[in-house]
Design a protein around this motif. Structure first.
Motif, mmCIF file in Angstrom:
data_model
loop_
_atom_site.group_PDB
_atom_site.id
_atom_site.type_symbol
_atom_site.label_atom_id
_atom_site.label_comp_id
_atom_site.label_asym_id
_atom_site.label_seq_id
_atom_site.Cartn_x
_atom_site.Cartn_y
_atom_site.Cartn_z
ATOM 1 N N GLU A 68 40.821 33.809 38.673
ATOM 2 C CA GLU A 68 40.904 32.362 38.806
ATOM 3 C C GLU A 68 39.577 31.764 39.264
ATOM 4 O O GLU A 68 39.227 30.651 38.881
ATOM 5 C CB GLU A 68 41.998 32.006 39.814
ATOM 6 C CG GLU A 68 42.180 30.518 39.983
ATOM 7 C CD GLU A 68 43.289 30.168 40.933
ATOM 8 O OE1 GLU A 68 43.937 29.159 40.688
ATOM 9 O OE2 GLU A 68 43.487 30.893 41.922
ATOM 10 N N ILE A 69 38.853 32.511 40.081
ATOM 11 C CA ILE A 69 37.615 31.995 40.675
ATOM 12 C C ILE A 69 36.446 32.885 40.284
ATOM 13 O O ILE A 69 36.495 34.104 40.428
ATOM 14 C CB ILE A 69 37.730 31.927 42.210
ATOM 15 C CG1 ILE A 69 38.839 30.952 42.594
ATOM 16 C CG2 ILE A 69 36.402 31.531 42.847
ATOM 17 C CD1 ILE A 69 39.215 30.978 44.041
ATOM 18 N N CYS A 156 43.654 28.522 46.877
ATOM 19 C CA CYS A 156 43.730 28.585 45.410
ATOM 20 C C CYS A 156 44.822 29.553 44.953
ATOM 21 O O CYS A 156 45.404 29.374 43.890
ATOM 22 C CB CYS A 156 42.380 29.002 44.820
ATOM 23 S SG CYS A 156 41.112 27.721 44.939
ATOM 24 N N ASP A 160 48.254 25.299 42.833
ATOM 25 C CA ASP A 160 47.570 25.084 41.555
ATOM 26 C C ASP A 160 46.914 23.719 41.467
ATOM 27 O O ASP A 160 45.945 23.545 40.731
ATOM 28 C CB ASP A 160 48.551 25.237 40.387
ATOM 29 C CG ASP A 160 48.896 26.700 40.134
ATOM 30 O OD1 ASP A 160 48.037 27.565 40.359
ATOM 31 O OD2 ASP A 160 50.030 26.965 39.700
ATOM 32 N N LEU A 162 44.500 20.947 42.171
ATOM 33 C CA LEU A 162 43.161 20.913 42.776
ATOM 34 C C LEU A 162 43.062 19.898 43.908
ATOM 35 O O LEU A 162 42.423 20.169 44.928
ATOM 36 C CB LEU A 162 42.115 20.604 41.706
ATOM 37 C CG LEU A 162 41.932 21.674 40.633
ATOM 38 C CD1 LEU A 162 41.003 21.179 39.532
ATOM 39 C CD2 LEU A 162 41.412 22.961 41.232
ATOM 40 N N ILE A 165 44.610 21.345 46.958
ATOM 41 C CA ILE A 165 43.758 22.397 47.524
ATOM 42 C C ILE A 165 42.669 21.773 48.390
ATOM 43 O O ILE A 165 42.454 22.186 49.534
ATOM 44 C CB ILE A 165 43.136 23.269 46.409
ATOM 45 C CG1 ILE A 165 44.219 24.102 45.729
ATOM 46 C CG2 ILE A 165 42.018 24.153 46.956
ATOM 47 C CD1 ILE A 165 43.772 24.786 44.446
#
Length: 186
Positions: A68-69, A156, A160, A162, A165
């Motif tokens: 994911e990152i 994260c 989900d 943003l 987050i």
């Protein structure tokens, strides 16, 4: 917590032939032990090394969709990175990543400031397909972002959205977020 999401970390070092255990690597290992968030850690010292590492990740790692990152630990200035005393713009980096980062968050440690115009950020997102690009407006030799990065990575995994987050990160660590000037472009 979704255990199927991973972090791919690429850290710029002066010479990849010299093996050292960096603060970043130690903290990623600690993150895996404490939270179960796994990561792949690679180093690079040239733009070719960066391209090669990403190529291996893209074409040889069958779990790529679960990363994911993409965590980049590199020096540089607002709109570029520095590898082996050469500067590369984020536009050049976007072209290397062209269409290959669909759904990923590209996150920069505070080794370099991230200060993009809306047009620069949108170009990077459009060309790469990334979901977001994040990092810090302030570089500090006294305070690295790794502790805040670990919190960000955990958020994260749990969330989900943003916006949620970023809000949660600011709620939990407002002072450090402001001091390092956390930013996310999406």
């Amino acid at each position: 917590m979704n255990q199927d999401k991973f972090i791919f970390c690429l850290e710029a070092v002066p010479d990849i032939e010299t093996e050292t255990t960096t603060e970043i690597l130690q903290n990623l290992e600690q993150l895996a032990l404490v939270t179960g968030i796994d990561s792949i850690y690679k180093t690079c010292d040239t733009i070719e090394g960066l391209e090669e590492s990403l190529g291996v990740l893209l074409y040889e790692d069958h779990n790529f969709k679960n990363y994911e990152i993409i965590y980049l630990v590199m020096t540089g200035e607002e709109n570029n990175i520095c590898l082996n005393n050469y500067y590369y713009s984020l536009e050049e980096i976007a072209e290397i990543f062209e269409g290959k980062m669909k759904g990923k968050i590209i996150h920069f440690a505070n080794a370099k400031p991230l200060d993009l115009t809306n047009d620069e950020a949108q170009y990077f997102l459009d060309v790469t397909g990334a979901r977001a690009i994040s990092g810090y407006g302030e570089v500090s030799n006294q305070l690295t972002s790794i502790q805040l990065d670990k919190v960000f990575f955990g958020l994260c995994q749990e969330e989900d959205d943003l916006v949620e987050i970023v809000e949660a990160l600011h709620e939990k660590h407002y002072t450090v977020c402001k001091m390092l000037d956390f930013r996310m472009y999406y």
